[in-house]
Design a protein around this motif. Structure first.
Motif, short mmCIF file in Angstrom:
data_model
loop_
_atom_site.label_atom_id
_atom_site.label_comp_id
_atom_site.label_asym_id
_atom_site.label_seq_id
_atom_site.Cartn_x
_atom_site.Cartn_y
_atom_site.Cartn_z
N ALA A 1 73.92 69.00 38.72
CA ALA A 1 74.52 67.73 37.69
C ALA A 1 75.24 68.94 36.07
CB ALA A 1 74.24 66.71 36.63
N MET A 2 73.94 69.58 36.16
CA MET A 2 73.93 70.32 34.98
C MET A 2 74.81 72.09 35.14
SD MET A 2 70.71 72.77 32.37
CE MET A 2 70.63 70.84 32.15
N LEU A 3 74.09 72.62 36.63
CA LEU A 3 74.56 73.82 37.05
C LEU A 3 76.17 73.54 37.66
CD1 LEU A 3 71.55 74.86 39.07
CD2 LEU A 3 71.74 75.65 36.59
N GLY A 4 76.16 71.88 37.71
CA GLY A 4 77.80 72.11 38.25
C GLY A 4 78.92 72.17 37.25
N THR A 5 78.01 71.84 35.83
CA THR A 5 79.26 72.37 34.33
C THR A 5 79.82 73.81 34.48
OG1 THR A 5 76.99 72.85 33.07
CG2 THR A 5 77.94 70.42 33.69
N ASN B 1 79.33 67.00 29.80
CA ASN B 1 78.79 66.86 31.19
C ASN B 1 77.73 67.68 30.57
OD1 ASN B 1 80.22 64.73 32.04
ND2 ASN B 1 81.73 66.56 33.38
N PHE B 2 77.56 68.73 30.16
CA PHE B 2 76.46 70.05 30.31
C PHE B 2 75.23 69.28 28.56
CE2 PHE B 2 74.59 72.54 27.10
CZ PHE B 2 73.39 73.37 28.03
N THR B 3 76.27 68.14 27.81
CA THR B 3 75.43 67.61 26.56
C THR B 3 74.49 66.92 27.80
OG1 THR B 3 76.50 68.71 25.56
CG2 THR B 3 75.03 67.13 25.04
N ARG B 4 74.88 66.61 27.94
CA ARG B 4 74.51 64.78 28.94
C ARG B 4 72.98 65.62 30.57
NH1 ARG B 4 78.33 63.59 31.77
NH2 ARG B 4 79.39 62.73 30.00
N ALA B 5 73.51 66.57 31.00
CA ALA B 5 72.68 66.61 32.14
C ALA B 5 71.75 67.19 30.86
CB ALA B 5 72.99 67.51 32.54
#
Length: 138
Positions: free
Chosen positions: A103-107, A45-49
């Motif tokens: 989306a990024m910070l949610g990881t 998820n992080f890589t995608r964001a």
């Protein structure tokens, strides 16, 4: 230090190697180092964001000098190395990423350090965030 997973570098001089002295000595430039400790199972998820954010930065930011994302060897932490022309460019960057950052910070869990000259009003606007401010020596 690991190589950046990808990067955006409009100005490869860096903060301490430019002809006019350090970025802080020139006055307006802002530099940031942010660390995102990734939660278990969040790497994909992080890589995608992160890819979405990097694409947005390269296509919309006008005052971003550097935007790199580095990943630790064990993929448990990402480090962001960022440079901005001035405080307004940092504000533009944050506005450009406003819809992508959740989306990024949610990881993971984020901490950040900002380097430069900041008004009291600017510092107050970051109240409640895990941000530390550093000013250059006089």
């Amino acid at each position: 230090m690991t190589a950046p997973t990808s990067g955006f570098d409009k100005d490869a001089r860096g903060p301490a190697r430019s002809p006019g002295g350090t970025a802080a000595a020139r006055g307006a430039e802002i530099w940031a180092v942010a660390r995102l400790s990734l939660r278990d199972g969040q790497l994909e998820n992080f890589t995608r964001a992160a890819a979405n954010c990097q694409e947005r930065v390269s296509s919309t930011d006008t005052g971003t000098l550097r935007y790199e994302i580095h990943l630790s060897d064990d993929a448990s932490e990402a480090v962001f190395v960022e440079g901005y022309r001035d405080v307004d460019a940092l504000a533009e960057h944050n506005a450009n990423l406003a819809d992508l950052l959740p989306a990024m910070l949610g990881t993971g869990s984020l901490t950040a350090e900002l380097f430069g000259h900041f008004s009291d009003e600017f510092r107050v606007s970051w109240a409640g965030e895990s941000v530390r401010f550093f000013a250059p020596l006089p």
